[in-house]
Scaffold this motif. Structure first.
Motif, PDB file in Angstrom:
ATOM      1  N   GLU A  92      -9.638   2.171  11.149  1.00  0.00           N
ATOM      2  CA  GLU A  92     -11.113   2.153  11.134  1.00  0.00           C
ATOM      3  C   GLU A  92     -11.860   1.205  10.717  1.00  0.00           C
ATOM      4  OE1 GLU A  92      -8.562   2.736   8.946  1.00  0.00           O
ATOM      5  OE2 GLU A  92      -9.490   2.089   6.815  1.00  0.00           O
ATOM      6  N   SER A  93     -11.395   0.175  10.270  1.00  0.00           N
ATOM      7  CA  SER A  93     -12.411  -0.936  10.100  1.00  0.00           C
ATOM      8  C   SER A  93     -11.885  -2.273  10.434  1.00  0.00           C
ATOM      9  CB  SER A  93     -12.461  -0.982   8.589  1.00  0.00           C
ATOM     10  OG  SER A  93     -11.521  -1.449   7.793  1.00  0.00           O
ATOM     11  N   TRP A 122     -11.290  -4.660   8.610  1.00  0.00           N
ATOM     12  CA  TRP A 122     -10.377  -5.098   7.500  1.00  0.00           C
ATOM     13  C   TRP A 122      -9.158  -4.568   7.582  1.00  0.00           C
ATOM     14  CZ3 TRP A 122      -7.497  -2.944   3.634  1.00  0.00           C
ATOM     15  CH2 TRP A 122      -6.695  -3.711   2.716  1.00  0.00           C
ATOM     16  N   ARG A 123      -9.021  -3.170   8.112  1.00  0.00           N
ATOM     17  CA  ARG A 123      -7.762  -2.540   8.082  1.00  0.00           C
ATOM     18  C   ARG A 123      -7.054  -3.221   9.261  1.00  0.00           C
ATOM     19  NH1 ARG A 123      -5.597   0.037   4.557  1.00  0.00           N
ATOM     20  NH2 ARG A 123      -7.327   1.025   4.042  1.00  0.00           N
ATOM     21  N   ASP A 134      -3.765  -1.469  -1.113  1.00  0.00           N
ATOM     22  CA  ASP A 134      -5.308  -1.197  -1.227  1.00  0.00           C
ATOM     23  C   ASP A 134      -5.925  -0.185  -1.418  1.00  0.00           C
ATOM     24  OD1 ASP A 134      -4.595  -0.956   2.254  1.00  0.00           O
ATOM     25  OD2 ASP A 134      -6.322   0.115   1.315  1.00  0.00           O
ATOM     26  N   ARG A 135      -5.080   0.911  -2.047  1.00  0.00           N
ATOM     27  CA  ARG A 135      -5.921   2.170  -2.659  1.00  0.00           C
ATOM     28  C   ARG A 135      -4.963   2.641  -3.523  1.00  0.00           C
ATOM     29  NH1 ARG A 135      -8.719   5.329   2.721  1.00  0.00           N
ATOM     30  NH2 ARG A 135      -9.826   3.389   3.570  1.00  0.00           N
ATOM     31  N   THR A 183     -11.655  -2.005  -7.362  1.00  0.00           N
ATOM     32  CA  THR A 183     -12.688  -1.390  -6.471  1.00  0.00           C
ATOM     33  C   THR A 183     -13.953  -1.163  -7.333  1.00  0.00           C
ATOM     34  OG1 THR A 183     -11.588   0.460  -6.441  1.00  0.00           O
ATOM     35  CG2 THR A 183     -11.230  -0.804  -4.637  1.00  0.00           C
ATOM     36  N   PRO A 242     -11.139   3.916  -3.190  1.00  0.00           N
ATOM     37  CA  PRO A 242     -12.466   2.898  -2.965  1.00  0.00           C
ATOM     38  C   PRO A 242     -13.841   3.552  -3.021  1.00  0.00           C
ATOM     39  CG  PRO A 242     -11.066   2.696  -0.974  1.00  0.00           C
ATOM     40  CD  PRO A 242     -10.281   3.547  -2.050  1.00  0.00           C
ATOM     41  N   ARG A 253     -16.089   2.343  -5.715  1.00  0.00           N
ATOM     42  CA  ARG A 253     -17.312   1.348  -5.393  1.00  0.00           C
ATOM     43  C   ARG A 253     -18.500   2.120  -5.794  1.00  0.00           C
ATOM     44  NH1 ARG A 253     -14.379  -0.944   0.247  1.00  0.00           N
ATOM     45  NH2 ARG A 253     -12.930  -2.366  -1.261  1.00  0.00           N
ATOM     46  N   PHE A 284     -15.962   4.750   6.195  1.00  0.00           N
ATOM     47  CA  PHE A 284     -15.616   3.252   6.779  1.00  0.00           C
ATOM     48  C   PHE A 284     -15.648   2.776   8.035  1.00  0.00           C
ATOM     49  CE2 PHE A 284     -14.712   2.057   2.378  1.00  0.00           C
ATOM     50  CZ  PHE A 284     -13.777   2.872   1.759  1.00  0.00           C
ATOM     51  N   HIS A 329     -20.146   0.676   1.234  1.00  0.00           N
ATOM     52  CA  HIS A 329     -18.601   0.601   0.796  1.00  0.00           C
ATOM     53  C   HIS A 329     -17.702  -0.228   1.593  1.00  0.00           C
ATOM     54  CE1 HIS A 329     -19.003   4.265  -1.932  1.00  0.00           C
ATOM     55  NE2 HIS A 329     -20.101   3.455  -2.182  1.00  0.00           N
ATOM     56  N   ASN A 330     -18.119  -0.531   2.657  1.00  0.00           N
ATOM     57  CA  ASN A 330     -17.636  -1.857   3.691  1.00  0.00           C
ATOM     58  C   ASN A 330     -18.437  -2.368   4.601  1.00  0.00           C
ATOM     59  OD1 ASN A 330     -17.322  -0.136   5.712  1.00  0.00           O
ATOM     60  ND2 ASN A 330     -15.334  -0.627   6.290  1.00  0.00           N
ATOM     61  N   ASP A 340     -15.783  -6.460   1.494  1.00  0.00           N
ATOM     62  CA  ASP A 340     -14.639  -6.563   2.567  1.00  0.00           C
ATOM     63  C   ASP A 340     -14.642  -8.376   2.990  1.00  0.00           C
ATOM     64  OD1 ASP A 340     -13.864  -3.825   4.688  1.00  0.00           O
ATOM     65  OD2 ASP A 340     -13.460  -4.096   2.634  1.00  0.00           O
ATOM     66  N   LEU A 383     -12.535  -8.836  -0.138  1.00  0.00           N
ATOM     67  CA  LEU A 383     -11.100  -8.281  -0.159  1.00  0.00           C
ATOM     68  C   LEU A 383     -10.077  -8.894   0.732  1.00  0.00           C
ATOM     69  CD1 LEU A 383      -9.752  -5.569  -1.233  1.00  0.00           C
ATOM     70  CD2 LEU A 383     -10.520  -4.617   1.062  1.00  0.00           C
TER      71      LEU A 383
HETATM   72  C1  GZL Z   1     -10.307  -0.985   0.356  1.00  0.00           C
HETATM   73  C2  GZL Z   1      -9.850  -0.433   1.402  1.00  0.00           C
HETATM   74  C3  GZL Z   1     -10.945  -0.036   2.423  1.00  0.00           C
HETATM   75  C4  GZL Z   1     -11.502  -1.474   2.972  1.00  0.00           C
HETATM   76  C5  GZL Z   1     -12.183  -0.600   4.321  1.00  0.00           C
HETATM   77  O1  GZL Z   1      -9.274  -1.394  -0.755  1.00  0.00           O
HETATM   78  O2  GZL Z   1      -9.012   0.451   1.230  1.00  0.00           O
HETATM   79  O3  GZL Z   1     -10.423   0.680   3.467  1.00  0.00           O
HETATM   80  O4  GZL Z   1     -12.729  -1.580   2.317  1.00  0.00           O
HETATM   81  C6  GZL Z   1     -10.891   0.268   4.728  1.00  0.00           C
HETATM   82  O5  GZL Z   1     -12.553  -1.653   5.192  1.00  0.00           O
HETATM   83  O6  GZL Z   1     -11.307   1.222   5.369  1.00  0.00           O
END
Ligand code: GZL
Length: 312
Positions: free
Chosen positions: A28-29, A31-32, A105-106, A123, A156, A160, A184, A212-213, A241, A261
């Motif tokens: 989705e992002s 970062w992912r 991460d979550r 977060t 998150p 956040r 996201f 949030h991202n 992020d 992050l």
């Molecule tokens: C945060 C993570 C989030 C990122 C987003 O720890 O789970 O999920 O901040 C991603 O970019 O979608």
């Protein structure tokens, strides 16, 4: 000889490569995507066989993948849990099979004995840092903020939001006037920002957007520009992020602040797993990763150059 054979067998058993299942949320992002790249690199580096499953952001697909890993008898399971609830049953099944689970991460709302450890940032703190930055930036000026929330029900997104409110607490001149999920993603972030702009006098009444991202922030920047406004000056942009694209925007003056992050959750996760499997060393239930604020004062072009190509 028998002795030589036995020795060779013994060494191959002790060097048995680990097989780890990874239930990833999706892509989705930016970062992912980086987290996925880094996790595969970290497994490769350690000679770990990684079985990867992309859930397209659906919890039922993650649960199916985890059941599949259990059936295959993997040595351990990594899960990036898309939402915070609904994991107890499947994690109990893994526990019954004595397969350790590590969260990436979550966090989740579940008894802590259902997972070995969670490797995540703080977060709430990320949101607080974002809020405090905005409070400092606007001073006593009235500021209407619009908020692009992460995936509904994810830790998150919940944290956040909470952290940002802590960061602006006491600054009665700063008000969150609209808040909605952009899941996201860039696309949804842009769509929701367009609706905020329409609802708030064409955007001229909006002082800042807190996303949030960074992906949703990048989408929001697009919407702000299409509305004929200047992101970064007419509407301040703060997010989380620290992906390369937000530094590109920052270098152009179109974004103002981001909280970093790390995408490398797997390194600490595999270290904890190997210590647990080899020496029965119980890790702490939370392994916290660092959070760092970046602003336009931090040479964004240089940071962009350093980060691009790291798998985003
Ligand atoms: C945060 C993570 C989030 C990122 C987003 O720890 O789970 O999920 O901040 C991603 O970019 O979608």
């Amino acid at each position: 000889t028998i002795a030589a054979l036995t020795a060779c067998l013994a060494s191959s058993v002790s060097a048995k490569t680990l097989t780890v299942g990874f239930s990833q949320i999706g892509s989705e992002s930016g970062w992912r995507a980086a987290e996925t790249t880094v996790t595969k690199q970290q497994a490769e580096k350690r000679g770990i066989t990684l079985k990867f499953a992309d859930a397209q952001q659906k919890q039922e697909n993650q649960i199916k993948a985890i059941r599949g890993f259990i059936a295959q008898g993997v040595d351990a399971i990594l899960v990036a849990p898309v939402v915070a609830t609904g994991w107890d049953a499947v994690l109990k099944e893994a526990k019954e099979e004595k397969i350790p689970v590590i969260l990436l991460d979550r966090e989740i709302d579940a008894p802590k004995d259902l997972y070995l450890t969670a490797v995540t940032s703080d977060t709430v703190y990320e949101g607080k840092v974002a809020g405090e930055w905005l409070a400092k930036d606007v001073g006593s000026k009235d500021c209407k903020v619009v908020e692009l929330q992460g995936t509904t029900g994810s830790s998150p997104a919940i944290n956040r939001k909470k952290g940002f409110e802590q960061g602006i607490a006491g600054h009665t001149n700063i008000k969150i006037v609209r808040s909605q999920t952009g899941d996201f993603t860039r696309t949804k972030g842009k769509e929701v920002m367009e609706s905020f702009i329409k609802a708030e006098g064409g955007g001229k009444d909006i002082c800042a957007v807190y996303a949030h991202n960074d992906d949703m922030a990048v989408g929001a920047i697009q919407a702000i520009k299409e509305a004929g406004l200047k992101p970064g000056t007419d509407i301040k942009v703060v997010s989380v992020d620290s992906i390369p694209d937000i530094f590109q925007a920052m270098a152009k003056g179109e974004a103002n602040a981001t909280v970093e992050l790390t995408p490398n959750m797997a390194g600490p996760a595999f270290d904890a797993l190997e210590a647990y499997l080899k020496d029965k060393k119980e890790p702490p239930k939370w392994i916290q990763t660092e959070s760092k604020l970046y602003t336009q004062a931090d040479d964004p072009q240089k940071v962009y150059e350093a980060k691009k190509g790291l798998g985003y």
